[in-house]
Design an enzyme around this catalytic site. Sequence first.
Site, PDB file in Angstrom:
ATOM      1  N   GLU A  29     -45.930  50.106 106.810  1.00  0.00           N
ATOM      2  CA  GLU A  29     -45.623  50.470 108.200  1.00  0.00           C
ATOM      3  C   GLU A  29     -45.337  51.968 108.315  1.00  0.00           C
ATOM      4  O   GLU A  29     -44.856  52.588 107.360  1.00  0.00           O
ATOM      5  CB  GLU A  29     -44.332  49.781 108.644  1.00  0.00           C
ATOM      6  CG  GLU A  29     -44.365  48.307 108.644  1.00  0.00           C
ATOM      7  CD  GLU A  29     -43.083  47.753 109.268  1.00  0.00           C
ATOM      8  OE1 GLU A  29     -43.187  47.220 110.368  1.00  0.00           O
ATOM      9  OE2 GLU A  29     -42.003  47.876 108.664  1.00  0.00           O
ATOM     10  N   ASN A  41     -42.766  39.379 116.266  1.00  0.00           N
ATOM     11  CA  ASN A  41     -41.436  39.491 115.644  1.00  0.00           C
ATOM     12  C   ASN A  41     -40.539  38.390 116.183  1.00  0.00           C
ATOM     13  O   ASN A  41     -40.502  38.151 117.395  1.00  0.00           O
ATOM     14  CB  ASN A  41     -40.801  40.851 115.995  1.00  0.00           C
ATOM     15  CG  ASN A  41     -41.567  41.996 115.371  1.00  0.00           C
ATOM     16  OD1 ASN A  41     -41.424  42.265 114.198  1.00  0.00           O
ATOM     17  ND2 ASN A  41     -42.403  42.650 116.172  1.00  0.00           N
ATOM     18  N   ASP A  69     -40.519  41.475 107.220  1.00  0.00           N
ATOM     19  CA  ASP A  69     -40.661  42.794 107.856  1.00  0.00           C
ATOM     20  C   ASP A  69     -39.665  43.782 107.245  1.00  0.00           C
ATOM     21  O   ASP A  69     -38.652  43.374 106.672  1.00  0.00           O
ATOM     22  CB  ASP A  69     -40.346  42.620 109.359  1.00  0.00           C
ATOM     23  CG  ASP A  69     -40.986  43.688 110.227  1.00  0.00           C
ATOM     24  OD1 ASP A  69     -41.535  44.655 109.679  1.00  0.00           O
ATOM     25  OD2 ASP A  69     -40.923  43.542 111.467  1.00  0.00           O
ATOM     26  N   GLU A  72     -49.811  43.780 116.198  1.00  0.00           N
ATOM     27  CA  GLU A  72     -48.394  43.395 116.251  1.00  0.00           C
ATOM     28  C   GLU A  72     -47.875  43.555 117.682  1.00  0.00           C
ATOM     29  O   GLU A  72     -48.008  44.624 118.291  1.00  0.00           O
ATOM     30  CB  GLU A  72     -47.539  44.253 115.313  1.00  0.00           C
ATOM     31  CG  GLU A  72     -46.060  43.843 115.417  1.00  0.00           C
ATOM     32  CD  GLU A  72     -45.126  44.540 114.442  1.00  0.00           C
ATOM     33  OE1 GLU A  72     -45.572  45.438 113.706  1.00  0.00           O
ATOM     34  OE2 GLU A  72     -43.927  44.179 114.443  1.00  0.00           O
ATOM     35  N   GLU A 101     -43.201  37.585 112.103  1.00  0.00           N
ATOM     36  CA  GLU A 101     -42.509  38.599 111.288  1.00  0.00           C
ATOM     37  C   GLU A 101     -41.007  38.375 111.377  1.00  0.00           C
ATOM     38  O   GLU A 101     -40.441  38.315 112.479  1.00  0.00           O
ATOM     39  CB  GLU A 101     -42.856  40.011 111.793  1.00  0.00           C
ATOM     40  CG  GLU A 101     -44.328  40.337 111.589  1.00  0.00           C
ATOM     41  CD  GLU A 101     -44.658  41.814 111.780  1.00  0.00           C
ATOM     42  OE1 GLU A 101     -43.730  42.628 111.990  1.00  0.00           O
ATOM     43  OE2 GLU A 101     -45.848  42.140 111.727  1.00  0.00           O
TER      44      GLU A 101
HETATM   45  P1  C2E Z   1     -40.867  46.512 113.615  1.00  0.00           P
HETATM   46  O1  C2E Z   1     -41.282  45.104 113.799  1.00  0.00           O
HETATM   47  O2  C2E Z   1     -40.677  46.984 112.223  1.00  0.00           O
HETATM   48  O3  C2E Z   1     -41.952  47.378 114.375  1.00  0.00           O
HETATM   49  C1  C2E Z   1     -42.385  48.637 113.971  1.00  0.00           C
HETATM   50  C2  C2E Z   1     -41.703  49.723 114.752  1.00  0.00           C
HETATM   51  O4  C2E Z   1     -42.137  50.987 114.250  1.00  0.00           O
HETATM   52  C3  C2E Z   1     -42.040  49.736 116.231  1.00  0.00           C
HETATM   53  O5  C2E Z   1     -40.920  50.243 116.945  1.00  0.00           O
HETATM   54  C4  C2E Z   1     -43.189  50.744 116.280  1.00  0.00           C
HETATM   55  O6  C2E Z   1     -43.379  51.309 117.578  1.00  0.00           O
HETATM   56  C5  C2E Z   1     -42.692  51.768 115.300  1.00  0.00           C
HETATM   57  N1  C2E Z   1     -43.778  52.543 114.694  1.00  0.00           N
HETATM   58  C6  C2E Z   1     -45.066  52.178 114.552  1.00  0.00           C
HETATM   59  N2  C2E Z   1     -45.770  53.126 113.910  1.00  0.00           N
HETATM   60  C7  C2E Z   1     -44.906  54.123 113.640  1.00  0.00           C
HETATM   61  C8  C2E Z   1     -45.048  55.391 112.972  1.00  0.00           C
HETATM   62  O7  C2E Z   1     -46.097  55.787 112.507  1.00  0.00           O
HETATM   63  N3  C2E Z   1     -43.914  56.146 112.866  1.00  0.00           N
HETATM   64  C9  C2E Z   1     -42.717  55.729 113.362  1.00  0.00           C
HETATM   65  N4  C2E Z   1     -41.665  56.543 113.223  1.00  0.00           N
HETATM   66  N5  C2E Z   1     -42.556  54.540 114.005  1.00  0.00           N
HETATM   67  C10 C2E Z   1     -43.647  53.756 114.127  1.00  0.00           C
HETATM   68  P2  C2E Z   1     -40.439  49.540 118.283  1.00  0.00           P
HETATM   69  O8  C2E Z   1     -41.599  49.074 119.084  1.00  0.00           O
HETATM   70  O9  C2E Z   1     -39.433  50.444 118.909  1.00  0.00           O
HETATM   71  O10 C2E Z   1     -39.735  48.226 117.742  1.00  0.00           O
HETATM   72  C11 C2E Z   1     -38.569  48.307 116.968  1.00  0.00           C
HETATM   73  C12 C2E Z   1     -38.200  46.963 116.419  1.00  0.00           C
HETATM   74  O11 C2E Z   1     -37.813  46.059 117.468  1.00  0.00           O
HETATM   75  C13 C2E Z   1     -39.348  46.242 115.711  1.00  0.00           C
HETATM   76  O12 C2E Z   1     -39.500  46.794 114.419  1.00  0.00           O
HETATM   77  C14 C2E Z   1     -38.857  44.816 115.720  1.00  0.00           C
HETATM   78  O13 C2E Z   1     -37.952  44.579 114.674  1.00  0.00           O
HETATM   79  C15 C2E Z   1     -38.098  44.758 117.037  1.00  0.00           C
HETATM   80  N6  C2E Z   1     -38.941  44.073 118.043  1.00  0.00           N
HETATM   81  C16 C2E Z   1     -39.959  44.565 118.776  1.00  0.00           C
HETATM   82  N7  C2E Z   1     -40.481  43.608 119.576  1.00  0.00           N
HETATM   83  C17 C2E Z   1     -39.762  42.471 119.318  1.00  0.00           C
HETATM   84  C18 C2E Z   1     -39.824  41.124 119.821  1.00  0.00           C
HETATM   85  O14 C2E Z   1     -40.668  40.728 120.645  1.00  0.00           O
HETATM   86  N8  C2E Z   1     -38.896  40.230 119.316  1.00  0.00           N
HETATM   87  C19 C2E Z   1     -37.981  40.607 118.365  1.00  0.00           C
HETATM   88  N9  C2E Z   1     -37.113  39.682 117.940  1.00  0.00           N
HETATM   89  N10 C2E Z   1     -37.899  41.846 117.894  1.00  0.00           N
HETATM   90  C20 C2E Z   1     -38.791  42.777 118.338  1.00  0.00           C
HETATM   91 MG    MG Z   2     -40.931  46.840 110.455  1.00  0.00          MG
HETATM   92 MG    MG Z   3     -42.453  43.883 112.939  1.00  0.00          MG
END
Ligand code: C2E
Ligand code: MG
Ligand code: MG
Length: 434
Positions: free
Chosen positions: A390, A272, A333, A211, A304
């Site tokens: 997740e 995403n 998602d 991802e 996603e």
């Molecule tokens: P998401 O798509 O649900 O991504 C999963 C989030 O959970 C990611 O946070 C990831 O680093 C975090 N995570 C993964 N494993 C664990 C775990 O074991 N425990 C916990 N507590 N967290 C975990 P991140 O990277 O801060 O991203 C947050 C959200 O930002 C993503 O949620 C997604 O909705 C959005 N995002 C990230 N990249 C993009 C992108 O390129 N475009 C768009 N539109 N949204 C994005």
């Molecule tokens: Mg998610």
């Molecule tokens: Mg995601």
Amino acid sequence: MWLHPREDERLASLLSYGILDTVFEPAYDSAARLAARACNAPAAMVTLVDRDRQWFKAVYGVEGFVRETARSDSICSDAVACESVLVIEDVLSAPRFAHSALVAGAPGIRAYAGVPLIGRDALPLGTLCVVDWRRRGFSHSELEDLAALARSVVTHLELRRVDTSLGRDSQCLLRDALDSLRLRRAIEAGEFVNHYQPIVDMATGGTYALEALVRWRHPELGVIPPALFLAALERTGLMHALGRSVLSDALDLVAELRSTSGLVKVPKVAVNVSGTQLGSSGFSGTVAEELSARGLMGSDLCIEVTESVPLLGTEVAAELVELRSYGVGIALDDYGSGNATAGQILELPLSAIKLDRSLVGVVTVSERARAIVVSTLKLAEQLGLQASCEGIETTAQRDLLVESGARLGQGWLFSMPLERERIQAHLTRPEPGR
Ligand code: C2E
Ligand code: MG
Ligand code: MG
């Protein structure tokens, strides 16, 4: 005294929150008060387990209680070392603690339940715990509420860490950084980079997909997580530009792995996509062009979409249907975080559902969460959708999810999101997933 297997890293992580020896704060006081109320207990604490001491960020129900005790007297230290919920119904009959100063002396703890506070580095920092002055048990629903409150304590800790790491001046810098000109320059200068987190086949340990998770490598502020800049990008209309570069990088990665990694099966990438990106006409056409420019198939990509965006708008649904017709996967998602409607599952051309980490995080302590997980996995199976979980942080969560029928999982237990440069080595390491 038991120590966490990664004790030095754990202590470094705890220090990075800048919370030790700070004053009482309402957010933590409330969590302790609510924890006591939810568990029908006379006292509760937010503890942080330091090298030689346990330090209390919040204390409820013990007048004039000390702010710290020796670590050797700490029951929470064991919950931290084992990284799991710890319940002791009769502390006096537990040889390890019967002589603890907190048990033998004031306040005279007789029963204990503590949930570890697991921070962003996937390491336990302390606990949210409740105690009683008489021996007693704790019901599932009490432990479920305690776990939910522990998660809110962690959220406060994470917000503090962002503040601490940025510093006050840096916060002004961050405000400036979110200005549209600066954001545009950052996109042009390639300051936004993708990290990639493996989605693992829990039966084999192999990587099923990667991802893409975007980060801003800011020259002065360091790495900034998406939660801090995505809304500004949407507001300034720059989400399309960023989204396009996220997609290109992800597809480049698959093409590169195919030509250089020697892997028999290269994982697909998951990207995403926000509602505004999907709402713009031509999104599916862009995806098709980007795929064919690299000789990739639709099945090399999964999009996603989060349930929080109004996905049922006609343009959005039409874009998704077109993408699906190319073989691109569409995953819903954060399922279970609160906004999904039966309508979304019925109407959208989904191929997958991702169970949100708010469910996964409490699956071992909440029977209700487990019931939702089991029924969602069944629903997915009946609808022919792939399901993944997740935010898996512990082996106990993984084992329970596998037992409940889950196959795909993602989370710190398997891997943090990795820098692009580390992906190939991760995928070709000798024993994947172990
Ligand atoms: P998401 O798509 O649900 O991504 C999963 C989030 O959970 C990611 O946070 C990831 O680093 C975090 N995570 C993964 N494993 C664990 C775990 O074991 N425990 C916990 N507590 N967290 C975990 P991140 O990277 O801060 O991203 C947050 C959200 O930002 C993503 O949620 C997604 O909705 C959005 N995002 C990230 N990249 C993009 C992108 O390129 N475009 C768009 N539109 N949204 C994005
Ligand atoms: Mg998610
Ligand atoms: Mg995601």
